[in-house]
Design a protein around this motif. Structure first.
Motif, PDB file in Angstrom:
ATOM      1  N   GLU A   1       0.803  -1.223   0.000  1.00  0.00           N
ATOM      2  CA  GLU A   1       0.000   0.000   0.000  1.00  0.00           C
ATOM      3  C   GLU A   1       0.839   1.278   0.000  1.00  0.00           C
ATOM      4  N   THR A   2       2.147   1.167   0.259  1.00  0.00           N
ATOM      5  CA  THR A   2       3.006   2.356   0.270  1.00  0.00           C
ATOM      6  C   THR A   2       3.649   2.633  -1.086  1.00  0.00           C
ATOM      7  N   LEU A   3       3.453   1.749  -2.037  1.00  0.00           N
ATOM      8  CA  LEU A   3       4.124   1.861  -3.336  1.00  0.00           C
ATOM      9  C   LEU A   3       3.425   2.850  -4.257  1.00  0.00           C
ATOM     10  N   PRO A   4       4.156   3.439  -5.210  1.00  0.00           N
ATOM     11  CA  PRO A   4       3.518   4.273  -6.230  1.00  0.00           C
ATOM     12  C   PRO A   4       2.441   3.461  -6.956  1.00  0.00           C
ATOM     13  N   ASP A   5       1.403   4.161  -7.390  1.00  0.00           N
ATOM     14  CA  ASP A   5       0.239   3.488  -7.979  1.00  0.00           C
ATOM     15  C   ASP A   5       0.605   2.534  -9.111  1.00  0.00           C
ATOM     16  N   ASP A   6       1.486   2.974 -10.033  1.00  0.00           N
ATOM     17  CA  ASP A   6       1.801   2.125 -11.186  1.00  0.00           C
ATOM     18  C   ASP A   6       2.474   0.824 -10.758  1.00  0.00           C
ATOM     19  N   ILE A   7       3.336   0.889  -9.769  1.00  0.00           N
ATOM     20  CA  ILE A   7       4.038  -0.304  -9.304  1.00  0.00           C
ATOM     21  C   ILE A   7       3.080  -1.208  -8.530  1.00  0.00           C
ATOM     22  N   ARG A   8       2.289  -0.613  -7.658  1.00  0.00           N
ATOM     23  CA  ARG A   8       1.309  -1.399  -6.902  1.00  0.00           C
ATOM     24  C   ARG A   8       0.333  -2.097  -7.857  1.00  0.00           C
ATOM     25  N   GLU A   9      -0.139  -1.383  -8.868  1.00  0.00           N
ATOM     26  CA  GLU A   9      -1.089  -1.965  -9.823  1.00  0.00           C
ATOM     27  C   GLU A   9      -0.454  -3.117 -10.606  1.00  0.00           C
ATOM     28  N   ARG A  10       0.805  -2.959 -10.981  1.00  0.00           N
ATOM     29  CA  ARG A  10       1.489  -4.042 -11.702  1.00  0.00           C
ATOM     30  C   ARG A  10       1.618  -5.274 -10.800  1.00  0.00           C
ATOM     31  N   ILE A  11       2.006  -5.071  -9.570  1.00  0.00           N
ATOM     32  CA  ILE A  11       2.165  -6.189  -8.640  1.00  0.00           C
ATOM     33  C   ILE A  11       0.821  -6.857  -8.378  1.00  0.00           C
TER      34      ILE A  11
ATOM     35  N   LEU B   1      12.397  -5.733  -5.436  1.00  0.00           N
ATOM     36  CA  LEU B   1      12.856  -4.599  -6.245  1.00  0.00           C
ATOM     37  C   LEU B   1      12.019  -3.339  -6.043  1.00  0.00           C
ATOM     38  N   ALA B   2      10.858  -3.472  -5.411  1.00  0.00           N
ATOM     39  CA  ALA B   2       9.927  -2.348  -5.298  1.00  0.00           C
ATOM     40  C   ALA B   2      10.430  -1.220  -4.405  1.00  0.00           C
ATOM     41  N   HIS B   3      11.421  -1.484  -3.585  1.00  0.00           N
ATOM     42  CA  HIS B   3      11.902  -0.411  -2.713  1.00  0.00           C
ATOM     43  C   HIS B   3      12.714   0.643  -3.476  1.00  0.00           C
ATOM     44  N   ARG B   4      12.992   0.366  -4.743  1.00  0.00           N
ATOM     45  CA  ARG B   4      13.695   1.337  -5.600  1.00  0.00           C
ATOM     46  C   ARG B   4      12.823   1.545  -6.848  1.00  0.00           C
ATOM     47  N   PRO B   5      11.771   2.386  -6.762  1.00  0.00           N
ATOM     48  CA  PRO B   5      10.767   2.481  -7.833  1.00  0.00           C
ATOM     49  C   PRO B   5      11.320   2.757  -9.228  1.00  0.00           C
ATOM     50  N   ASP B   6      12.272   3.665  -9.378  1.00  0.00           N
ATOM     51  CA  ASP B   6      12.788   3.960 -10.719  1.00  0.00           C
ATOM     52  C   ASP B   6      13.494   2.741 -11.308  1.00  0.00           C
ATOM     53  N   GLU B   7      14.258   2.041 -10.478  1.00  0.00           N
ATOM     54  CA  GLU B   7      14.948   0.843 -10.955  1.00  0.00           C
ATOM     55  C   GLU B   7      13.961  -0.293 -11.220  1.00  0.00           C
ATOM     56  N   PHE B   8      12.931  -0.407 -10.405  1.00  0.00           N
ATOM     57  CA  PHE B   8      11.865  -1.385 -10.634  1.00  0.00           C
ATOM     58  C   PHE B   8      11.280  -1.192 -12.029  1.00  0.00           C
ATOM     59  N   ARG B   9      10.914   0.050 -12.336  1.00  0.00           N
ATOM     60  CA  ARG B   9      10.303   0.344 -13.640  1.00  0.00           C
ATOM     61  C   ARG B   9      11.262   0.009 -14.787  1.00  0.00           C
ATOM     62  N   ALA B  10      12.513   0.416 -14.659  1.00  0.00           N
ATOM     63  CA  ALA B  10      13.503   0.157 -15.713  1.00  0.00           C
ATOM     64  C   ALA B  10      13.747  -1.340 -15.868  1.00  0.00           C
ATOM     65  N   PHE B  11      13.885  -2.045 -14.754  1.00  0.00           N
ATOM     66  CA  PHE B  11      14.127  -3.485 -14.767  1.00  0.00           C
ATOM     67  C   PHE B  11      13.005  -4.210 -15.501  1.00  0.00           C
ATOM     68  N   PHE B  12      11.774  -3.953 -15.105  1.00  0.00           N
ATOM     69  CA  PHE B  12      10.664  -4.691 -15.707  1.00  0.00           C
ATOM     70  C   PHE B  12      10.354  -4.235 -17.129  1.00  0.00           C
ATOM     71  N   ALA B  13      10.666  -3.000 -17.466  1.00  0.00           N
ATOM     72  CA  ALA B  13      10.498  -2.566 -18.859  1.00  0.00           C
ATOM     73  C   ALA B  13      11.452  -3.344 -19.766  1.00  0.00           C
ATOM     74  N   TYR B  14      12.703  -3.474 -19.327  1.00  0.00           N
ATOM     75  CA  TYR B  14      13.677  -4.216 -20.134  1.00  0.00           C
ATOM     76  C   TYR B  14      13.355  -5.713 -20.116  1.00  0.00           C
ATOM     77  N   HIS B  15      12.985  -6.230 -18.961  1.00  0.00           N
ATOM     78  CA  HIS B  15      12.577  -7.632 -18.865  1.00  0.00           C
ATOM     79  C   HIS B  15      11.471  -7.930 -19.874  1.00  0.00           C
ATOM     80  N   ASP B  16      10.434  -7.113 -19.870  1.00  0.00           N
ATOM     81  CA  ASP B  16       9.292  -7.357 -20.755  1.00  0.00           C
ATOM     82  C   ASP B  16       9.681  -7.216 -22.222  1.00  0.00           C
TER      83      ASP B  16
END
Length: 192
Positions: free
Chosen positions: A18-28, A45-60
């Motif tokens: 519940e503490t995560l940014p909306d986009d990350i919480r919604e993805r999870i 990985l969620a404790h570092r939101p910018d890296e989370f987004r970059a990681f999963f964008a490249y993963h996908d």
């Protein structure tokens, strides 16, 4: 055996959903709805939101795209290279996905243990030979490696994908190992 639910997911902080940014919480939450649980990599990985987004964008971009490599073959690359990098999380998690995508309960263990003896095609063995070279000795890749892959019908784009998956998961393996990321128990029964 002590259950992984009683162990930390990571040696680093794991935020509350519940503490995560909306986009990350919604993805999870979407992953949880689809699979029935939250794979620990998302929480770790969620404790570092910018890296989370970059990681999963490249993963996908690497793992979910259409192309000549099947989704099962992409997972084979992950399992083989993660085994070589001694990444428990990725071998177990992606081994589970490989079993499901290949519709074969034996394949992940075979590929993780010794892909050269696995029940896979010569084309897939050539793919994994190259992926392992990228993972372990990328500086030694030469034109003859490309020729060997092309002899098995791989295109330049396929070779880029094999390289990208191997390299990306080399990074992922190192993060998982350093963070002591624990695989979810749910992965053990996937595809069996």
């Amino acid at each position: 055996m002590e259950h992984t639910a009683n162990k930390n997911i990571s040696r680093f902080p794991v935020p509350e959903l519940e503490t995560l940014p909306d986009d990350i919480r919604e993805r999870i939450e979407a992953v949880q709805e689809k699979s029935g649980f939250i794979p620990n990599v998302f929480l770790a990985l969620a404790h570092r939101p910018d890296e989370f987004r970059a990681f999963f964008a490249y993963h996908d971009a690497l793992m979910e795209k259409p192309g000549n490599l099947t989704k099962a073959e992409r997972e084979m690359i992950v399992v083989a290279t993660s085994s070589a990098n001694e990444c428990q999380y990725c071998v177990i998690a992606h081994g589970a996905i490989l079993r499901v995508r290949a519709k074969n309960p034996l394949i992940a263990d075979q590929v993780a243990t010794n892909y050269r003896k696995a029940d896979i095609t010569d084309r897939q063995k050539a793919m994994l030979d190259f992926a392992m070279k990228v993972s372990r000795n990328a500086q030694q890749v030469e034109e003859s490696d490309f020729d060997a892959l092309k002899a098995h019908g791989f295109s330049e784009d396929d070779i880029w994908d094999i390289s990208g998956i191997s390299a990306f998961f080399g990074m992922s393996n190192r993060i998982a190992n350093v963070s002591n990321m624990r695989p979810n128990e749910e992965f053990y029964s996937f595809g069996r």
